[in-house]
Design an enzyme around this catalytic site. Sequence first.
Site, short mmCIF file in Angstrom:
data_model
loop_
_atom_site.label_atom_id
_atom_site.label_comp_id
_atom_site.label_asym_id
_atom_site.label_seq_id
_atom_site.Cartn_x
_atom_site.Cartn_y
_atom_site.Cartn_z
N LEU A 9 0.84 -1.20 0.00
CA LEU A 9 0.00 0.00 0.00
C LEU A 9 0.88 1.25 0.00
O LEU A 9 1.66 1.47 0.92
CB LEU A 9 -0.91 0.01 1.23
CG LEU A 9 -1.75 -1.26 1.43
CD1 LEU A 9 -2.71 -1.07 2.60
CD2 LEU A 9 -2.49 -1.66 0.17
N ARG A 16 3.34 14.86 5.93
CA ARG A 16 4.31 15.33 6.91
C ARG A 16 5.75 15.37 6.38
O ARG A 16 6.64 15.88 7.04
CB ARG A 16 4.24 14.47 8.17
CG ARG A 16 3.06 14.86 9.05
CD ARG A 16 2.95 13.95 10.24
NE ARG A 16 2.30 12.68 9.89
CZ ARG A 16 2.29 11.61 10.67
NH1 ARG A 16 2.92 11.63 11.82
NH2 ARG A 16 1.67 10.51 10.29
N ASP A 105 5.71 2.24 3.53
CA ASP A 105 6.56 3.15 4.31
C ASP A 105 7.20 2.51 5.54
O ASP A 105 7.56 3.19 6.48
CB ASP A 105 5.74 4.38 4.73
CG ASP A 105 4.56 4.04 5.62
OD1 ASP A 105 4.32 2.85 5.86
OD2 ASP A 105 3.88 4.98 6.07
N ARG A 336 35.09 10.91 -13.68
CA ARG A 336 33.71 11.14 -14.12
C ARG A 336 33.24 9.97 -15.00
O ARG A 336 34.06 9.14 -15.41
CB ARG A 336 33.63 12.49 -14.84
CG ARG A 336 33.80 13.65 -13.85
CD ARG A 336 34.02 14.96 -14.56
NE ARG A 336 32.98 15.19 -15.54
CZ ARG A 336 33.14 15.95 -16.63
NH1 ARG A 336 34.30 16.53 -16.88
NH2 ARG A 336 32.15 16.12 -17.47
N TYR A 369 43.67 17.20 -16.99
CA TYR A 369 42.32 16.86 -17.45
C TYR A 369 42.40 15.94 -18.65
O TYR A 369 42.99 16.30 -19.69
CB TYR A 369 41.51 18.12 -17.82
CG TYR A 369 40.20 17.74 -18.46
CD1 TYR A 369 39.26 16.99 -17.75
CD2 TYR A 369 39.91 18.06 -19.79
CE1 TYR A 369 38.07 16.58 -18.34
CE2 TYR A 369 38.72 17.66 -20.38
CZ TYR A 369 37.81 16.91 -19.65
OH TYR A 369 36.64 16.49 -20.23
N ARG A 443 57.34 25.18 -29.23
CA ARG A 443 57.58 26.20 -28.21
C ARG A 443 58.06 27.45 -28.91
O ARG A 443 58.79 27.36 -29.89
CB ARG A 443 58.70 25.77 -27.26
CG ARG A 443 58.33 24.65 -26.33
CD ARG A 443 59.52 24.35 -25.45
NE ARG A 443 59.37 23.06 -24.81
CZ ARG A 443 60.36 22.33 -24.38
NH1 ARG A 443 61.60 22.74 -24.55
NH2 ARG A 443 60.14 21.18 -23.80
#
Length: 460
Positions: A9, A16, A105, A336, A369, A443
């Site tokens: 149920l 609340r 619940d 990630r 990265y 460079r």
Amino acid sequence: MSVAAAVILAAGKGTRMKSDLVKVLHQLAGRPLLGWPLAAAREAGAGRIVVVAGHQFDRVQQAYSTDADIVFALQEEQLGTGHAVSCSLPQLEGLHGAVLILCGDTPLLTGTTLRRLVQEHAVSSAAVTVLTARLDMPFGYGRIVRDADGRVRRIVEQRDATPEEQAITEVNSGIYCMDLAFLRAHIGRLGSENAQNEYYLTDLVGIAVAEHAGCGAVVADDPEEIMGVNDREQLAYASGLLRRRINRQLMLSGVSLVDPDKTYIDAEVKIGADSIIWPGCVLRGVTTIGCRCILESNVQIDGCSIVDDVHVKTGSVLSGSRVAEHASIGPMAHLRPGSVLGSHVKIGNFVETKKIVMGEGSKASHLTYLGDAEIGSEVNIGCGTITCNYDGVKKHRTVIGDGVFVGSDVQLVAPVTVGAGALIAAGTTVTRDVPADSLALSRTPQVNKEGWCLKKKAND
Ligand code: UD1
Ligand code: CA
């Protein structure tokens, strides 16, 4: 002994919780509230689970749309627990035997207790068997009214109870095992003449007794199992108890938790023996961690697969990634989603990776990265290396062959390929492919102006 199905149920809003989200979808220890009784029902052998939903029906259904054993029943208006169960009957058609009725619940209910309930129901041949608990503070619950011989006679709700009945400390958990034929035959007889004008499922107990169909009871060993979650304080409390259970199970299986009270591990996380988890770690989602891994303090891992002997150093965040054996991650590294790291890979401090494959023994030890890249084995990525994978519109790939040495402060402007064995000199911006075994160097030639500083000072 088994049950044909379970009905859960879950139509109520959960006022609340003070939330836009329906109560049963609030998360605790890695599952929605509803997911806990659902797991207990499965453990007790329920082959079909009917979830009675009402508030945010679509969201509840969506959350379990891939579970083949779950069907949904709509209870448009919440007219009481008896009405809720009657809404589930069409989904139980064709089934025979017993059905479990649970509340959406009550996350602390265990499969073990449910199995006890089913077992008792089977041996007693009563039409209804109710799970009860003895509480020092029974306020709010329905009370179990027994006769002088200790047999259950009926359940009376708090608001309908006389002062004598309110003194009863045995309460109704709202969890039952019922004979399906009895349920079908009598649920239509429930009325709503009570303090709440609701159709009380609990009235079926009185009906079973009046019909001599029998009502049995099983008292829960641990009254905490029947605790319902109605507000955020109870949600946090129940989360704490579930986490303790999870942690205890892990420790019993050979995992060291340095401080189990400060370790947050979700239900679907698996960890191999002899792994050591330091405080502040948060392990979430479907995550697997192998044997002999070390997770230093404050490591967050979500939806990762990590095999044996991996060392994740403090403050690292890993999500949606795969890490092979003997890899070392962090401190303060960020893997990630889509990071796939080979064995003996080293990812050092302040390194971020995304959608990369990195071969065996490759290293990116500092401040780097790496995104949308395919990196071979035994590659050294120098400090400050950046894959420039995004042109503002599209993402592009960087491919680095086996044994490449990338010096410090190198930008790889993707799409770009560096052949195996090549060397990229420090400070180089790579804009064109580098053939295998070559040196790439870009460079601005250095100019030294001798004595320039002294002259400047003299002129100032
Ligand atoms: C119910 C029991 C009470 C028991 C308590 C245990 C009844 C009449 N009373 O009371 O004896 O001690 O549970 O927690 O059954 N629900 C629906 N549709 C409805 C009404 C409820 O799906 O129309 C669901 C709720 O979302 C909740 C569960 O049923 O998950 C229990 O409902 P709730 O209103 O909390 O029942 P209580 O009044 O606490
Ligand atoms: Ca309740």
